[in-house]
Design a protein around this motif. Sequence first.
Motif, PDB file in Angstrom:
ATOM      1  N   ASN A  96       0.839  -1.193   0.000  1.00 51.63           N
ATOM      2  CA  ASN A  96       0.000   0.000   0.000  1.00 51.63           C
ATOM      3  C   ASN A  96       0.872   1.241   0.000  1.00 51.63           C
ATOM      4  OD1 ASN A  96      -2.423  -1.523   0.254  1.00 51.63           O
ATOM      5  ND2 ASN A  96      -1.969  -1.784   2.446  1.00 51.63           N
ATOM      6  N   ILE A  97       0.299   2.327  -0.527  1.00 52.01           N
ATOM      7  CA  ILE A  97       1.007   3.613  -0.529  1.00 52.01           C
ATOM      8  C   ILE A  97       0.119   4.643   0.146  1.00 52.01           C
ATOM      9  CG2 ILE A  97       1.920   5.467  -1.974  1.00 52.01           C
ATOM     10  CD1 ILE A  97       2.817   3.410  -3.969  1.00 52.01           C
ATOM     11  N   ARG A  98       0.674   5.416   1.029  1.00 56.35           N
ATOM     12  CA  ARG A  98      -0.079   6.432   1.754  1.00 56.35           C
ATOM     13  C   ARG A  98      -0.340   7.623   0.837  1.00 56.35           C
ATOM     14  NH1 ARG A  98       0.493   6.282   7.330  1.00 56.35           N
ATOM     15  NH2 ARG A  98      -0.854   8.116   7.317  1.00 56.35           N
ATOM     16  N   GLU A  99      -1.416   7.484   0.015  1.00 54.87           N
ATOM     17  CA  GLU A  99      -1.715   8.538  -0.952  1.00 54.87           C
ATOM     18  C   GLU A  99      -2.197   9.825  -0.271  1.00 54.87           C
ATOM     19  OE1 GLU A  99      -3.614   7.412  -4.723  1.00 54.87           O
ATOM     20  OE2 GLU A  99      -3.654   5.357  -3.926  1.00 54.87           O
ATOM     21  N   ASP A 100      -2.575   9.711   1.019  1.00 52.33           N
ATOM     22  CA  ASP A 100      -2.996  10.923   1.721  1.00 52.33           C
ATOM     23  C   ASP A 100      -1.822  11.873   1.941  1.00 52.33           C
ATOM     24  OD1 ASP A 100      -1.942   8.914   3.438  1.00 52.33           O
ATOM     25  OD2 ASP A 100      -2.675  10.044   5.170  1.00 52.33           O
ATOM     26  N   LYS A 101      -0.594  11.380   1.702  1.00 50.56           N
ATOM     27  CA  LYS A 101       0.584  12.233   1.824  1.00 50.56           C
ATOM     28  C   LYS A 101       0.824  13.042   0.549  1.00 50.56           C
ATOM     29  CE  LYS A 101       1.701  10.678   5.910  1.00 50.56           C
ATOM     30  NZ  LYS A 101       1.669  11.564   7.098  1.00 50.56           N
ATOM     31  N   LEU A 102       0.045  12.725  -0.517  1.00 48.57           N
ATOM     32  CA  LEU A 102       0.153  13.459  -1.788  1.00 48.57           C
ATOM     33  C   LEU A 102      -0.838  14.612  -1.803  1.00 48.57           C
ATOM     34  CD1 LEU A 102       0.419  10.484  -4.305  1.00 48.57           C
ATOM     35  CD2 LEU A 102       2.253  12.075  -3.690  1.00 48.57           C
ATOM     36  N   LYS A 103      -0.387  15.811  -2.142  1.00 54.30           N
ATOM     37  CA  LYS A 103      -1.237  16.994  -2.226  1.00 54.30           C
ATOM     38  C   LYS A 103      -1.077  17.624  -3.607  1.00 54.30           C
ATOM     39  CE  LYS A 103      -2.314  16.576   2.149  1.00 54.30           C
ATOM     40  NZ  LYS A 103      -3.635  16.077   2.557  1.00 54.30           N
ATOM     41  N   TYR A 104      -2.191  18.251  -4.082  1.00 53.12           N
ATOM     42  CA  TYR A 104      -2.183  18.876  -5.410  1.00 53.12           C
ATOM     43  C   TYR A 104      -2.524  20.364  -5.278  1.00 53.12           C
ATOM     44  CZ  TYR A 104      -2.510  14.000  -6.913  1.00 53.12           C
ATOM     45  OH  TYR A 104      -2.284  12.672  -7.102  1.00 53.12           O
ATOM     46  N   GLU A 105      -1.875  21.162  -6.118  1.00 56.93           N
ATOM     47  CA  GLU A 105      -2.145  22.608  -6.163  1.00 56.93           C
ATOM     48  C   GLU A 105      -2.328  23.016  -7.612  1.00 56.93           C
ATOM     49  OE1 GLU A 105       0.602  26.466  -5.772  1.00 56.93           O
ATOM     50  OE2 GLU A 105       0.511  25.321  -3.897  1.00 56.93           O
ATOM     51  N   GLU A 106      -3.505  23.656  -7.904  1.00 56.45           N
ATOM     52  CA  GLU A 106      -3.776  24.061  -9.285  1.00 56.45           C
ATOM     53  C   GLU A 106      -2.746  25.093  -9.730  1.00 56.45           C
ATOM     54  OE1 GLU A 106      -7.725  25.349  -9.898  1.00 56.45           O
ATOM     55  OE2 GLU A 106      -8.620  23.373  -9.511  1.00 56.45           O
TER      56      GLU A 106
END
Length: 475
Positions: A96-106
């Motif tokens: 598993n990968i902790r995708e909650d650690k990925l953030k996006y900025e427009e």
Amino acid sequence: MNTSSSTKRKEHLNKLIEKARSLSLKKKIAITLVLVLAIAGTVFLVKDIQHKLYTRAYKVYCNEKLIGVVREKSLVKDIVNDIKVESSKDYGVNVNIREDKLKYEESHAEDNELTSKKELRQNILKDLKLYVSAYAIEVDGKEVGIVKTKDLAQNILDKVKEPYIKESEDIKVEDIKFVEDVKIVKKEVPISKIQEDEEVLKFIKKGTTEEKIHIVTKGESFWSIAHKYGLTVKDLEKANPNKDAKLIHPGDKLSLIVPKPYITVATYENVKYVEKIPFDVEVKESSAMYKDQVRIKRRGIPGEKEVKAKVIKHNGIEVAKEILKETILSQPVAQIILKGTKELPPLKGTGSFITPTRGRLTSGFGYRWGRMHEGIDLAARVGTPIKAADGGVVTYAGWRGNYGYMVEIDHGGGFKTRYAHCSKIYVKKGQKVYKGKTIAAVGNTGRSTGPHLHFEVRKHGVPQNPYKYLGKKYR
């Protein structure tokens, strides 16, 4: 006149018409210009909108760190899914990968400003940890190891118990369990924390992963090796349970790490064994022996009894025992010891010698094999008592080169006797002895071809022929 006026009016009218035309053209130009500007503005607006739509992008952050710029979020998700699938195949577990650690900025970015898929993948692997569902072994709440599956964890605990499940006709293991609170707990952990099961087993058994090895050299023993490293022999034996302390050879590898296991295995056994019953010792006086002499007249024989008991062991060491039944198999026979009461003879030389031991003459005094033999050899079994040929003072007792273990006695009057190749010595330097006192035992030490006593008589340091001092038997 009339013709001329008509011409002027006509010219004036034409000028007015031209003027009107001129004004109309400017208006037309003005209107046209407004229309052109309006159309151009619309085109520019459309182009700006199109540009913004075409350059729309997202800055991608992992743990607050910028790792790339992408046109679509789906690219990142696809990379993450690919990593999951590939890693699951590589490690044999669901990753598993902790995708909650990925953030996006427009954001907006030109094509040449976007992060390549390869670089983005590398950044994700670098900054985003891979997690797996694994199983930790906990002892009293402390984590001591993590493995891939619950079966592997259970197998480790079974192997911890295995050495202590020793059943036979006389030993029945009724129960086996851990003294500590031992649990297998499912956890989500970084894949880097997964351990090999053998590594975890060794850590649990020894309490450490440290390794310190000694390679045995010629002449070394468990005692000398333990002394060298500040250990006790018992500790060294614990560190090497599969080694026989009496049978080590050059080149053998010994662990110097004394195990302090994290888990204590308690076994509850029903056992049956035969136990010795100690014999009594009776002392009887004998006027035929000197006061310092003791002799066994009858050797004691231990009795035997069959014992049935419940035994509790911790890691194979008995900690409690309850006797259930005892059956006498044979009664002990008392040992009888004779203790002398006769007064000791003078502790000095008398001037005459007795034969120091019972044995067969195998080599006399004189030249032998091209060299001087300075005494006589009396062959006897190892352990046969050696007695002082006369009273005197012990001047040497210990190892002496080719003589092996040797005793030397000064009898006074310039006489000394030597007793060589002994297996045991019962006196010490400076001790006074009487004629017939047991001072040593026959042996085969030093330069010797078999068990015997090498006996010398010296006068003022010069070897004498013992024949003339020991009577007709050896002449």
